[in-house]
Motif scaffolding. Sequence first.
Motif, PDB file in Angstrom:
ATOM      1  N   ALA A  97      -0.113  21.376  29.323  1.00  0.00           N
ATOM      2  CA  ALA A  97       1.223  20.784  29.270  1.00  0.00           C
ATOM      3  C   ALA A  97       1.742  20.490  30.682  1.00  0.00           C
ATOM      4  O   ALA A  97       2.298  19.411  30.948  1.00  0.00           O
ATOM      5  CB  ALA A  97       2.184  21.714  28.531  1.00  0.00           C
ATOM      6  N   THR A  98       1.559  21.431  31.592  1.00  0.00           N
ATOM      7  CA  THR A  98       2.013  21.241  32.973  1.00  0.00           C
ATOM      8  C   THR A  98       1.202  20.150  33.649  1.00  0.00           C
ATOM      9  O   THR A  98       1.759  19.299  34.358  1.00  0.00           O
ATOM     10  CB  THR A  98       1.921  22.561  33.757  1.00  0.00           C
ATOM     11  OG1 THR A  98       2.729  23.537  33.088  1.00  0.00           O
ATOM     12  CG2 THR A  98       2.390  22.396  35.180  1.00  0.00           C
ATOM     13  N   ARG A 137      -0.260  17.611  32.315  1.00  0.00           N
ATOM     14  CA  ARG A 137       0.181  16.311  31.795  1.00  0.00           C
ATOM     15  C   ARG A 137       1.537  15.920  32.368  1.00  0.00           C
ATOM     16  O   ARG A 137       1.760  14.744  32.691  1.00  0.00           O
ATOM     17  CB  ARG A 137       0.225  16.327  30.272  1.00  0.00           C
ATOM     18  CG  ARG A 137      -1.143  16.296  29.633  1.00  0.00           C
ATOM     19  CD  ARG A 137      -1.073  16.214  28.107  1.00  0.00           C
ATOM     20  NE  ARG A 137      -2.398  16.168  27.530  1.00  0.00           N
ATOM     21  CZ  ARG A 137      -3.185  15.097  27.518  1.00  0.00           C
ATOM     22  NH1 ARG A 137      -2.766  13.965  28.042  1.00  0.00           N
ATOM     23  NH2 ARG A 137      -4.392  15.152  26.984  1.00  0.00           N
ATOM     24  N   ALA A 138       2.443  16.889  32.508  1.00  0.00           N
ATOM     25  CA  ALA A 138       3.766  16.595  33.053  1.00  0.00           C
ATOM     26  C   ALA A 138       3.683  16.129  34.504  1.00  0.00           C
ATOM     27  O   ALA A 138       4.439  15.248  34.924  1.00  0.00           O
ATOM     28  CB  ALA A 138       4.664  17.829  32.943  1.00  0.00           C
ATOM     29  N   ASP A 191      -0.242  11.573  31.311  1.00  0.00           N
ATOM     30  CA  ASP A 191      -1.202  11.571  30.204  1.00  0.00           C
ATOM     31  C   ASP A 191      -2.434  10.730  30.509  1.00  0.00           C
ATOM     32  O   ASP A 191      -3.552  11.133  30.176  1.00  0.00           O
ATOM     33  CB  ASP A 191      -0.539  11.053  28.923  1.00  0.00           C
ATOM     34  CG  ASP A 191       0.426  12.047  28.312  1.00  0.00           C
ATOM     35  OD1 ASP A 191       0.223  13.272  28.482  1.00  0.00           O
ATOM     36  OD2 ASP A 191       1.388  11.600  27.654  1.00  0.00           O
ATOM     37  N   TRP A 216      -3.113  25.025  36.826  1.00  0.00           N
ATOM     38  CA  TRP A 216      -1.983  24.472  36.090  1.00  0.00           C
ATOM     39  C   TRP A 216      -1.270  25.507  35.222  1.00  0.00           C
ATOM     40  O   TRP A 216      -0.044  25.505  35.144  1.00  0.00           O
ATOM     41  CB  TRP A 216      -2.441  23.269  35.262  1.00  0.00           C
ATOM     42  CG  TRP A 216      -2.964  22.185  36.138  1.00  0.00           C
ATOM     43  CD1 TRP A 216      -4.281  21.845  36.332  1.00  0.00           C
ATOM     44  CD2 TRP A 216      -2.201  21.334  36.985  1.00  0.00           C
ATOM     45  NE1 TRP A 216      -4.364  20.825  37.243  1.00  0.00           N
ATOM     46  CE2 TRP A 216      -3.109  20.493  37.663  1.00  0.00           C
ATOM     47  CE3 TRP A 216      -0.838  21.194  37.244  1.00  0.00           C
ATOM     48  CZ2 TRP A 216      -2.697  19.522  38.571  1.00  0.00           C
ATOM     49  CZ3 TRP A 216      -0.426  20.236  38.146  1.00  0.00           C
ATOM     50  CH2 TRP A 216      -1.343  19.414  38.802  1.00  0.00           C
ATOM     51  N   SER A 228       2.707  26.492  36.687  1.00  0.00           N
ATOM     52  CA  SER A 228       3.664  26.807  35.615  1.00  0.00           C
ATOM     53  C   SER A 228       4.591  27.967  35.961  1.00  0.00           C
ATOM     54  O   SER A 228       5.484  28.292  35.174  1.00  0.00           O
ATOM     55  CB  SER A 228       2.896  27.136  34.325  1.00  0.00           C
ATOM     56  OG  SER A 228       2.161  26.010  33.892  1.00  0.00           O
ATOM     57  N   ASN A 230       6.327  11.872  38.944  1.00  0.00           N
ATOM     58  CA  ASN A 230       6.606  12.809  37.852  1.00  0.00           C
ATOM     59  C   ASN A 230       7.209  14.127  38.331  1.00  0.00           C
ATOM     60  O   ASN A 230       7.681  14.911  37.506  1.00  0.00           O
ATOM     61  CB  ASN A 230       5.310  13.119  37.091  1.00  0.00           C
ATOM     62  CG  ASN A 230       4.691  11.886  36.489  1.00  0.00           C
ATOM     63  OD1 ASN A 230       5.387  10.991  36.020  1.00  0.00           O
ATOM     64  ND2 ASN A 230       3.372  11.819  36.516  1.00  0.00           N
ATOM     65  N   THR A 231       7.152  14.402  39.621  1.00  0.00           N
ATOM     66  CA  THR A 231       7.603  15.706  40.118  1.00  0.00           C
ATOM     67  C   THR A 231       8.974  15.678  40.771  1.00  0.00           C
ATOM     68  O   THR A 231       9.532  16.733  41.064  1.00  0.00           O
ATOM     69  CB  THR A 231       6.607  16.280  41.146  1.00  0.00           C
ATOM     70  OG1 THR A 231       6.596  15.438  42.305  1.00  0.00           O
ATOM     71  CG2 THR A 231       5.213  16.416  40.555  1.00  0.00           C
TER      72      THR A 231
END
Length: 126
Positions: free
Chosen positions: A12-13, A15-16, A20, A46, A51, A86-87
């Motif tokens: 999840a992290t 991908r964030a 994707d 990740w 996380s 994204n960050t």
Amino acid sequence: MTRDDLYEQGMATRRAVLGDAHVDRAETNKTDFDADFQQFITENAWGSIWSRPGLTPRERSLITIALLAALGHDDELAMHIRATKNTGATPADVQEVLLHTAIYAGVPVTNGAMKLAKAIFTETNP
């Protein structure tokens, strides 16, 4: 946390941060040869590190960019510069981090990182 939990959190992290499309490409290109490595980085980099709650994704992004620039890891550096969209790290943030890197890691390695960042930000913001 179980390994499965770390993997799920890591994915999840990942991908964030990376998006994707990047993760889907990595998963599609995964083979028996690198499957364990992909699991390792997903769980550890990740799931365990990126996380953690102690730093924001922006802060982790900037630290990662500084370290990759200092070590001359251009492929990973390019990936993480692209991930700044994204960050929350801005081109101005990256510029400051690279200026700081020049003092502590050296001008030659930062010169290459600056050229790389400039090209990436130019291609994404013409």
